[in-house]
Scaffold this motif. Structure first.
Motif, PDB file in Angstrom:
ATOM      1  N   VAL B  46      42.542  -2.162 -22.329  1.00 15.63           N
ATOM      2  CA  VAL B  46      43.695  -1.611 -21.614  1.00 15.63           C
ATOM      3  C   VAL B  46      44.110  -0.296 -22.243  1.00 15.63           C
ATOM      4  CG1 VAL B  46      46.163  -1.949 -21.286  1.00 15.63           C
ATOM      5  CG2 VAL B  46      44.592  -3.804 -20.790  1.00 15.63           C
ATOM      6  N   MET B  75      45.961  -5.374  -6.344  1.00 15.83           N
ATOM      7  CA  MET B  75      47.074  -5.637  -7.249  1.00 15.83           C
ATOM      8  C   MET B  75      48.028  -6.626  -6.623  1.00 15.83           C
ATOM      9  SD  MET B  75      48.257  -1.924  -8.631  1.00 15.83           S
ATOM     10  CE  MET B  75      47.175  -0.749  -9.384  1.00 15.83           C
ATOM     11  N   PHE B  77      52.159  -7.948  -7.266  1.00 19.95           N
ATOM     12  CA  PHE B  77      53.395  -7.716  -8.027  1.00 19.95           C
ATOM     13  C   PHE B  77      54.564  -8.196  -7.213  1.00 19.95           C
ATOM     14  CE2 PHE B  77      55.993  -5.989 -11.226  1.00 19.95           C
ATOM     15  CZ  PHE B  77      56.969  -5.160 -10.696  1.00 19.95           C
ATOM     16  N   ARG B 104      45.172  -0.752 -16.611  1.00 21.55           N
ATOM     17  CA  ARG B 104      46.506  -1.047 -17.121  1.00 21.55           C
ATOM     18  C   ARG B 104      46.795  -2.530 -17.219  1.00 21.55           C
ATOM     19  NH1 ARG B 104      49.319   3.931 -17.089  1.00 21.55           N
ATOM     20  NH2 ARG B 104      51.061   2.794 -17.985  1.00 21.55           N
ATOM     21  N   LEU B 105      45.812  -3.364 -16.943  1.00 23.73           N
ATOM     22  CA  LEU B 105      46.033  -4.802 -17.038  1.00 23.73           C
ATOM     23  C   LEU B 105      44.722  -5.454 -17.420  1.00 23.73           C
ATOM     24  CD1 LEU B 105      48.305  -6.903 -16.527  1.00 23.73           C
ATOM     25  CD2 LEU B 105      47.246  -7.313 -14.298  1.00 23.73           C
ATOM     26  N   ALA B 106      44.800  -6.395 -18.376  1.00 20.87           N
ATOM     27  CA  ALA B 106      43.579  -7.073 -18.798  1.00 20.87           C
ATOM     28  C   ALA B 106      43.125  -8.062 -17.739  1.00 20.87           C
ATOM     29  CB  ALA B 106      43.833  -7.801 -20.123  1.00 20.87           C
ATOM     30  N   GLY B 107      41.848  -8.340 -17.741  1.00 25.37           N
ATOM     31  CA  GLY B 107      41.336  -9.333 -16.799  1.00 25.37           C
ATOM     32  C   GLY B 107      40.092  -8.850 -16.097  1.00 25.37           C
ATOM     33  N   VAL B 136      47.591  -3.685 -25.966  1.00 25.81           N
ATOM     34  CA  VAL B 136      48.516  -2.945 -26.830  1.00 25.81           C
ATOM     35  C   VAL B 136      49.517  -2.248 -25.916  1.00 25.81           C
ATOM     36  CG1 VAL B 136      48.610  -1.539 -28.886  1.00 25.81           C
ATOM     37  CG2 VAL B 136      46.423  -2.285 -28.013  1.00 25.81           C
ATOM     38  N   ARG B 137      50.728  -2.155 -26.381  1.00 27.36           N
ATOM     39  CA  ARG B 137      51.751  -1.528 -25.558  1.00 27.36           C
ATOM     40  C   ARG B 137      51.408  -0.066 -25.336  1.00 27.36           C
ATOM     41  NH1 ARG B 137      58.225  -1.360 -26.660  1.00 27.36           N
ATOM     42  NH2 ARG B 137      58.589   0.535 -25.486  1.00 27.36           N
ATOM     43  N   LEU B 138      51.533   0.376 -24.109  1.00 30.41           N
ATOM     44  CA  LEU B 138      51.154   1.739 -23.757  1.00 30.41           C
ATOM     45  C   LEU B 138      52.348   2.675 -23.636  1.00 30.41           C
ATOM     46  CD1 LEU B 138      48.520   0.950 -21.005  1.00 30.41           C
ATOM     47  CD2 LEU B 138      48.108   1.585 -23.373  1.00 30.41           C
ATOM     48  N   VAL B 139      53.403   2.190 -23.002  1.00 34.63           N
ATOM     49  CA  VAL B 139      54.542   3.066 -22.724  1.00 34.63           C
ATOM     50  C   VAL B 139      55.495   3.040 -23.909  1.00 34.63           C
ATOM     51  CG1 VAL B 139      56.529   3.453 -21.248  1.00 34.63           C
ATOM     52  CG2 VAL B 139      54.387   2.702 -20.257  1.00 34.63           C
ATOM     53  N   SER B 141      59.027   4.771 -25.379  1.00 31.46           N
ATOM     54  CA  SER B 141      60.143   5.611 -24.990  1.00 31.46           C
ATOM     55  C   SER B 141      60.107   6.890 -25.794  1.00 31.46           C
ATOM     56  CB  SER B 141      61.458   4.889 -25.249  1.00 31.46           C
ATOM     57  OG  SER B 141      61.488   3.680 -24.555  1.00 31.46           O
ATOM     58  N   PRO B 142      60.517   7.982 -25.192  1.00 25.62           N
ATOM     59  CA  PRO B 142      60.542   9.232 -25.962  1.00 25.62           C
ATOM     60  C   PRO B 142      61.486   9.048 -27.147  1.00 25.62           C
ATOM     61  CG  PRO B 142      61.558   9.508 -23.806  1.00 25.62           C
ATOM     62  CD  PRO B 142      60.974   8.151 -23.830  1.00 25.62           C
TER      63      PRO B 142
END
Lengths: 466, 192, 329
Positions: B46, B75, B77, B104-107, B136-139, B141-142
């Motif tokens: 990811v 997708m 959601f 952006r998503l495992a699987g 692992v976290r991607l986003v 915060s600034p």
């Protein structure tokens, strides 16, 4: 070289002793006797405070909806009054800092009253924040969950520090005078008063060790209190300056507020001194000279305030970024124009004119100027708060704000509490710094061998020519 | 003679018609012989960007250049499902279009590729499988600006200094009280 | 012995302005040595330390704005299928928003939010503003709390009653709020609302379990705002405003998985944003909001830019509440 107190080495001590006796009598009289007029004043003030308590109970019961504040203008008279009182509390700093730096001997008459005003103003100011809270029952959360990053916590820290320092700075120089009271009033006043003076005089008897400790304590406090006081009104300004509101988003706010605080502090000091002088016949110690000098100081700070306003307004007004045009219209031309122009002309320009024109340069003139300044500074705090919140943030019609009877009642009660606490103070404690005034006087005698009335600073041209 | 010409003309016409018919029916079949070859990319994690090349060429091996290939991912959601477009790429002169894909998503994901075959404007598709691992976290915060030394500790240090000076003053007051035992001139009193 | 208003050792200076200062150094002759002074300084520092410091030292850290564990009674953070914490976002497609002019009703997003949360009148946590367009005409801008990543409200709160969550949203703990309203002064989007009085509460609201993620019932003297419906989003239900929009103009999404839906179609969030010129409100203020807007004026719903006006918001559940006290904004 120690000045020997017990002998004058041949100098004439008789005038000193007469003068001394008068000074002590003047200091003791308010504590010894209380006239009917005093009780009448106290009764009126208590009535106003009582009405304020009722108004607050209405607010506690129904919520802040009884005020004129709403979502768009969420701060109003309470916060304006809080800022105003904290500003007034800089009276003590002024006397301590500025007058000390200029070695003005005449400051000592005003010193005690200035510190009274400081302590009482801080207490009144802090209570207005609590009155403004939506959940005063959760006040302790401020101490349990306080966040360092919040301007309000900086406020809490600065104000508690300043209050502690001010109370100490009020008490320490008063110790010798409390000793005087203890000695002179022993057996001649009520038991609890005797106990009060005995306790507070903490065994003062004027021995060298005690004078040394006293002197070092006063010396340290006098210096320490300056940065503390500057920090107090700076962090109060940060409550506004740390937000993104257009009229508040200014780097100048800290300095602007401190200058305004000292300015309003001088004015309040003049008014308090004038009232107490009248009521307790202090004309010999708070002379016209004192008022004129304070008037000059007030005019000087008015000039500083004019400069700060020009700086603030011109820098924003030249560019007219978003929101600034709306703000300028509401301030200069529309809803707040009467208040703003009164502040500018009556509060900033008039004191300068009054101080410069010889005809008005007397106690009455200066006191009138001080009243204008006090009124103008409250108005300034008011329109800083309200106009700051009134600039629309999104496309909606600008809201309007008008204080309700609850807010006006609490304002009146706050002012009455301020007056009452000072009045009670004068009945309990020496409102002239007797020993310090005496020292000044002694120094005047020592210095030029001829008696000069206390409070005489550098001679003015007109004085010399009379 | 004219009969012979007419007969041959007729044959030609029929032949032409048959051919046209044949082409008409079989045209797509002929044109659909575009071969799309997607290079398998194996396992990706990811957030890692991977290039997915797809080669388009016609049956006879000539690469199909200038064809837009659109990539879709299925997708789901908040109760809504569907194919969402995740990219577009155009084939180059070698007939290869490459998508820079960042899962952006495992699987186990099936990517659907659509392209318009040249000549008759019909959408064709193919698919490829991607295995995505990781988490692992991607986003982020600034973040603010971390200036060394400026922080809570500085405030605490300033406060502690001021309050300890105040405390020292209190000790001076205590000293005054304690020195009360010594004889003194009691200040102004002694002047009488 | 006279006093002097200078500290420390003073010079004998008979001719100075101040009365002759013959002060001996405070440290000499009084048995109070320099070493003791320093010791006192150290002890003083420890003993005079105000309460917030002590509580801060006891608590872990003091600078983190994102709570590691739910400290205010909110639920566990929403996660993707592979265990990463979701980062909620909202994308408003203004091409499709016509302020519900076409259906002749007050904006449905606002109405759904008000009904779902029993938002006290006159609170519009999702508020549809009508802004002027450069060439004339207007556009409608549905404005929820912008859920800033550099939130001015969180920064100024003295008690940490408003806080950022791991999902990037901003919540309010009405059990801790003291009602000082500095957060309302700080918010540049007009998205925080105060309970000036006893807000009207319908009977069913009293049965609700209060939590910062479900601000029912309202508490007098505290602040409220849009919360991105985290309790619903966690379970895969779209917030009220997204559900309520008849034009499907509002997308709710997760930046971590890069996915968004308006209830009808599911899209890649990053594509939706980048390919349609998305922008954020008041970008120059540096608040880093999580709400994005795709420019438009409702053309996809058939709206002409030069037809102004929308129906005013109503709070229909008010009739079910006893003794309703409301106020104007």
């Amino acid at each position: 070289m120690a000045v020997d107190r017990t002998s004058r080495g041949g100098r004439d001590v008789a005038p000193l002793n007469d003068w001394q006796a008068r000074l002590e009598e003047t200091a003791l009289t308010p504590v010894r006797q209380t006239g009917r007029r005093f009780w009448a004043v106290v009764a009126i003030l208590l009535a106003i405070i009582g009405w304020g308590v009722y108004a607050y109970s209405v607010q506690l019961r129904d919520g802040l909806v009884v005020t004129g504040m709403r979502d768009r203008i969420s701060w109003g008279l309470y916060i304006a009054t809080f800022v105003f009182f904290i500003g007034i509390s800089h009276a003590g700093t002024l006397i301590s800092a500025i007058l000390r730096v200029s070695h003005a001997r005449w400051r000592r008459s005003a010193l005690r009253m200035a510190e009274f005003v400081t302590v009482v103003a801080l207490i009144c100011g802090a209570s207005f924040v609590i009155i403004d809270l939506g959940r005063p029952d959760r006040l302790l959360n401020v101490f349990i969950y306080g966040r360092w990053q919040s301007p309000i916590i900086w406020d809490v820290l600065a104000i508690t520090t300043y209050l502690t320092a001010s109370i100490t700075y009020l008490f320490v120089p008063m110790i010798p005078d409390l000793g005087l009271f203890r000695d002179r009033l022993a057996g001649r006043s009520s038991r609890w008063r005797g106990w009060l003076y005995r306790t507070l005089a903490i065994g003062w008897n004027g021995n060298p060790a005690q004078w040394r400790s006293l002197a070092s304590a006063i010396g340290v406090l006098m210096i320490l209190i300056i940065p503390i006081a500057v920090s107090v009104h700076t962090v109060v300004s940060f409550i506004f300056a740390m937000t993104l509101r257009v009229p508040w988003d200014s780097a100048l706010f800290g300095a602007f507020f401190v200058a305004g605080a000292i300015f309003s502090g001088i004015a309040i000091l003049i008014i308090v001194m004038a009232i107490l002088r009248r009521a307790y016949h202090l004309e010999e110690y708070a002379t016209e000279k004192h008022f004129v000098y304070l008037g000059y100081l007030m005019a000087a700070f008015a000039a500083i305030m004019i400069y700060a306003n020009i700086s603030e307004l011109l820098v924003h007004g030249y560019k007219l970024q978003e929101g600034v045009e709306f703000h300028f219209r509401q301030l200069f031309l529309a809803e707040f124009a009467p208040l703003f122009w009164f502040y500018l002309l009556g509060g900033l320009c008039a004191p300068i004119v009054i101080a410069l024109v010889p005809a008005t340069r007397n106690v009455r003139g200066i006191v009138a100027a001080a009243i204008l300044v006090t009124l103008a500074m409250w108005i300034e705090r008011y329109f800083i708060v309200v106009t700051g919140l009134r600039v629309p943030l999104m496309p909606y019609e600008p809201a309007s704000y008008a204080p309700t009877w609850v807010e006006w009642s609490l304002l009146a009660a706050g002012l009455a509490a301020f007056a009452l606490l000072i009045a009670l103070f004068t009945k309990l404690f020496p409102m002239i710094a007797v020993w310090e005034v005496a020292e000044s006087r002694e120094a005047a005698v020592t210095d030029d061998g001829a008696t000069r009335p206390i409070g005489e600073g550098p001679r003015l041209a007109e004085e010399a020519s009379r | 003679m004219t009969t012979a010409v007419r007969r041959s003309a007729g044959t030609v016409a029929v032949a032409l018609a048959v051919w046209a018919l044949f082409v008409g029916i079989a045209g797509p079949a002929i044109a659909s012989h575009v071969e799309a070859t997607v290079t398998s990319v194996g396992e990706v994690s990811v957030g890692e960007t991977v290039a997915i090349p797809v080669a388009l060429h016609s049956r006879d091996g000539t690469p199909l250049a200038g064809t837009v290939v659109t990539f879709y991912l299925h997708m789901a959601f908040a109760g809504v499902e569907g194919d969402a477009e995740i990219g577009q790429a155009m084939t180059d002169e070698l007939g290869v279009a490459t998508l820079a894909y960042r899962p952006r998503l495992a699987g186990h994901h099936e990517l659907r590729l659509e392209y318009v075959a040249a000549g008759d404007g019909e959408i064709e598709s193919t698919s490829t499988i991607i295995e995505v691992t990781g988490g692992v976290r991607l986003v982020h915060s600034p973040a603010g600006v971390d200036v060394p030394g400026v922080g809570v500790e500085l405030l605490m240090a300033v406060l502690a200094t001021v309050w300890s000076i105040l405390f020292w003053v209190v000790l001076r007051i205590v000293a005054i009280a304690r020195a009360g035992g010594q004889a003194g001139d009691a200040g102004l009193e002694a002047r009488r | 012995m006279t006093h002097a208003d200078t500290d420390g050792p003073a010079e004998a200076n008979p001719g100075s302005d101040d009365p002759g200062s013959a002060l001996q150094p405070a440290t000499a002759g009084s048995g109070f040595g320099r070493r003791r002074f320093l010791r006192v300084l150290g002890l003083g520092a420890l003993s005079i330390v105000p309460l917030p410091v002590v509580s801060e030292l006891i608590r872990e850290g003091g600078v983190a704005d994102v709570q590691a564990e739910p400290a205010h009674g909110q639920g566990a953070p929403a996660r993707t299928r592979d265990g990463r914490v979701r980062q909620w976002t909202m994308i408003v497609d203004l091409r499709a928003c016509d302020g519900c002019q076409s259906i002749g009703q007050p904006p449905r997003c606002t109405a759904a939010c008000i009904e779902g949360h029993f938002a006290p009148e006159p609170m519009e946590w999702m508020q549809v503003f009508e802004a002027d367009l450069p060439g004339g005409g207007t556009q409608f801008i549905p404005t929820p709390c912008q859920q800033c990543q550099n939130p001015p409200c969180v920064n100024v709160c003295p008690v940490g009653a408003t806080f950022s969550t791991p999902e990037g949203t901003v919540l309010i703990d009405q059990e801790r709020c003291i009602g000082c309203r500095i957060c309302m002064a700080a918010c540049p989007y007009d998205r925080r609302f105060f309970n000036w009085g006893n807000a009207p509460v319908p009977p069913e609201a009293l049965l609700a379990d209060y939590s910062p993620e479900h601000q029912v019932p309202a508490k007098k003297g505290t602040v409220m705002k849009c919360d991105f419906c985290p309790d619903m989003a966690r379970t895969g239900t779209l917030p009220y405003c997204i559900q309520g929009c008849p034009q499907r103009a509002i997308y709710y999404g997760d930046l971590e998985e890069d996915i968004a839906t308006n209830g009808r179609e599911v899209v890649s969030a990053s594509r939706l944003l980048s390919e349609n010129g998305a922008y954020r409100l008041k970008e120059d203020l540096g608040t880093e909001p999580r709400v994005h807007y795709i420019p438009g004026h409702g053309e996809a719903a058939g709206r002409d830019a030069f037809s102004p006006g929308r129906e005013p918001t109503v709070w229909p559940w008010i009739e079910r509440a006893e003794g309703a006290v409301t106020w104007r904004r």
